[in-house]
Design a protein around this motif. Sequence first.
Motif, mmCIF file in Angstrom:
data_model
loop_
_atom_site.group_PDB
_atom_site.id
_atom_site.type_symbol
_atom_site.label_atom_id
_atom_site.label_comp_id
_atom_site.label_asym_id
_atom_site.label_seq_id
_atom_site.Cartn_x
_atom_site.Cartn_y
_atom_site.Cartn_z
ATOM 1 N N VAL A 17 -14.162 11.263 -16.973
ATOM 2 C CA VAL A 17 -13.745 10.393 -15.864
ATOM 3 C C VAL A 17 -13.168 9.106 -16.434
ATOM 4 O O VAL A 17 -12.100 8.648 -16.027
ATOM 5 N N LYS A 18 -13.863 8.518 -17.403
ATOM 6 C CA LYS A 18 -13.406 7.258 -17.996
ATOM 7 C C LYS A 18 -12.053 7.428 -18.679
ATOM 8 O O LYS A 18 -11.171 6.571 -18.522
ATOM 9 N N SER A 19 -11.871 8.524 -19.410
ATOM 10 C CA SER A 19 -10.588 8.708 -20.095
ATOM 11 C C SER A 19 -9.461 8.968 -19.099
ATOM 12 O O SER A 19 -8.352 8.459 -19.258
ATOM 13 N N ARG A 20 -9.742 9.745 -18.039
ATOM 14 C CA ARG A 20 -8.728 9.981 -17.011
ATOM 15 C C ARG A 20 -8.396 8.689 -16.275
ATOM 16 O O ARG A 20 -7.240 8.435 -15.931
ATOM 17 N N LEU A 21 -9.409 7.879 -16.026
ATOM 18 C CA LEU A 21 -9.206 6.600 -15.357
ATOM 19 C C LEU A 21 -8.328 5.693 -16.213
ATOM 20 O O LEU A 21 -7.395 5.058 -15.711
ATOM 21 N N ASN A 22 -8.595 5.663 -17.499
ATOM 22 C CA ASN A 22 -7.799 4.859 -18.418
ATOM 23 C C ASN A 22 -6.345 5.352 -18.451
ATOM 24 O O ASN A 22 -5.406 4.555 -18.355
ATOM 25 N N ARG A 23 -6.159 6.657 -18.570
ATOM 26 C CA ARG A 23 -4.811 7.227 -18.595
ATOM 27 C C ARG A 23 -4.108 6.982 -17.259
ATOM 28 O O ARG A 23 -2.918 6.630 -17.226
ATOM 29 N N ALA A 24 -4.822 7.134 -16.167
ATOM 30 C CA ALA A 24 -4.232 6.934 -14.843
ATOM 31 C C ALA A 24 -3.771 5.499 -14.654
ATOM 32 O O ALA A 24 -2.685 5.251 -14.117
ATOM 33 N N ARG A 25 -4.578 4.553 -15.093
ATOM 34 C CA ARG A 25 -4.186 3.133 -14.998
ATOM 35 C C ARG A 25 -2.898 2.885 -15.784
ATOM 36 O O ARG A 25 -1.993 2.201 -15.305
ATOM 37 N N ARG A 26 -2.846 3.440 -16.994
ATOM 38 C CA ARG A 26 -1.668 3.248 -17.845
ATOM 39 C C ARG A 26 -0.431 3.860 -17.189
ATOM 40 O O ARG A 26 0.625 3.220 -17.099
ATOM 41 N N LEU A 27 -0.556 5.101 -16.709
ATOM 42 C CA LEU A 27 0.583 5.767 -16.069
ATOM 43 C C LEU A 27 1.035 5.024 -14.816
ATOM 44 O O LEU A 27 2.240 4.869 -14.576
ATOM 45 N N LEU A 28 0.077 4.557 -14.020
ATOM 46 C CA LEU A 28 0.413 3.821 -12.811
ATOM 47 C C LEU A 28 1.101 2.505 -13.157
ATOM 48 O O LEU A 28 2.099 2.132 -12.537
ATOM 49 N N ARG A 48 0.835 -1.211 0.000
ATOM 50 C CA ARG A 48 0.000 0.000 0.000
ATOM 51 C C ARG A 48 0.866 1.256 0.000
ATOM 52 O O ARG A 48 0.577 2.214 -0.714
ATOM 53 N N ALA A 49 1.923 1.258 0.794
ATOM 54 C CA ALA A 49 2.823 2.412 0.827
ATOM 55 C C ALA A 49 3.469 2.626 -0.539
ATOM 56 O O ALA A 49 3.608 3.761 -1.002
ATOM 57 N N GLU A 50 3.861 1.527 -1.183
ATOM 58 C CA GLU A 50 4.458 1.638 -2.514
ATOM 59 C C GLU A 50 3.437 2.131 -3.533
ATOM 60 O O GLU A 50 3.753 2.917 -4.412
ATOM 61 N N LEU A 51 2.205 1.679 -3.379
ATOM 62 C CA LEU A 51 1.149 2.152 -4.267
ATOM 63 C C LEU A 51 0.913 3.643 -4.066
ATOM 64 O O LEU A 51 0.788 4.402 -5.027
ATOM 65 N N LEU A 52 0.863 4.089 -2.809
ATOM 66 C CA LEU A 52 0.686 5.512 -2.534
ATOM 67 C C LEU A 52 1.849 6.333 -3.076
ATOM 68 O O LEU A 52 1.648 7.430 -3.594
ATOM 69 N N ALA A 53 3.051 5.789 -2.984
ATOM 70 C CA ALA A 53 4.207 6.489 -3.546
ATOM 71 C C ALA A 53 4.076 6.594 -5.058
ATOM 72 O O ALA A 53 4.364 7.638 -5.647
ATOM 73 N N ALA A 54 3.640 5.521 -5.682
ATOM 74 C CA ALA A 54 3.430 5.556 -7.132
ATOM 75 C C ALA A 54 2.316 6.533 -7.484
ATOM 76 O O ALA A 54 2.409 7.277 -8.466
ATOM 77 N N LEU A 55 1.255 6.551 -6.689
ATOM 78 C CA LEU A 55 0.161 7.487 -6.922
ATOM 79 C C LEU A 55 0.645 8.927 -6.845
ATOM 80 O O LEU A 55 0.220 9.777 -7.624
ATOM 81 N N SER A 56 1.529 9.205 -5.905
ATOM 82 C CA SER A 56 2.004 10.583 -5.748
ATOM 83 C C SER A 56 2.789 11.062 -6.959
ATOM 84 O O SER A 56 2.927 12.257 -7.169
ATOM 85 N N GLU A 63 -5.328 12.691 -12.644
ATOM 86 C CA GLU A 63 -5.396 11.241 -12.760
ATOM 87 C C GLU A 63 -5.354 10.573 -11.390
ATOM 88 O O GLU A 63 -6.072 9.612 -11.130
ATOM 89 N N ARG A 64 -4.521 11.101 -10.509
ATOM 90 C CA ARG A 64 -4.423 10.551 -9.150
ATOM 91 C C ARG A 64 -5.775 10.662 -8.452
ATOM 92 O O ARG A 64 -6.245 9.720 -7.816
ATOM 93 N N GLU A 65 -6.408 11.804 -8.603
ATOM 94 C CA GLU A 65 -7.692 12.036 -7.967
ATOM 95 C C GLU A 65 -8.740 11.022 -8.417
ATOM 96 O O GLU A 65 -9.458 10.452 -7.599
ATOM 97 N N ILE A 66 -8.801 10.755 -9.720
ATOM 98 C CA ILE A 66 -9.784 9.813 -10.247
ATOM 99 C C ILE A 66 -9.504 8.399 -9.708
ATOM 100 O O ILE A 66 -10.425 7.691 -9.308
#
Length: 182
Positions: free
Chosen positions: A160-171, A118-126, A132-135
């Motif tokens: 929302v859907k496009s940001r979610l898609n981009r956020a998943r890819r970036l993450l 979870r900490a690593e995920l939060l670091a990646a989110l940051s 994208e992080r917000e979505i």
Amino acid sequence: MADELLVLRCRLGEREALAELVRAWHAPVWTYVRGMLDAARADDVAQEVWLAVLRGLPRLKEPARFAPWLFTIARRAVADHLREEYRRAETAATPELGEQAPGEQADVVDVVEALVERAELLAALSGLPVTEREILVLFYLEDLSIEDCAEVCAIPSGTVKSRLNRARRLLREQLAEKGYSR
């Protein structure tokens, strides 16, 4: 229905109803704010959210829509905090480096694998752009629907859907760079 009833009871002045609302929603609000900010700032911003909720509860038009309303308040509080932080950084003579809190791993002997992940995920989110992080935080960590995310962010569902898609890819790319694979 339970939130709607609690909101109505709060409007009637029942303090216990407000306490129940806070108990039920404090962790989700803090998780959302923590997903957008570091832990040190998340506590302060979460408190600001609850003050705004207390002030705004009498004006909530649709008590049944408490959750999206609450996260809209949280979103504004985070945005205000970030705006103020950026403004201070711009007006400072020299940019302040290292403002982000160091990893939250100090003095922890028994780190459970799930907490580390979870900490690593939060670091990646940051490392993701704020939009994208917000979505991702609203959709996955707060379990809001696409429609509720759209309402909270004041954007169309398609965005929302496009940001979610981009956020998943970036993450996924960030995690792959760190050696994580699916």
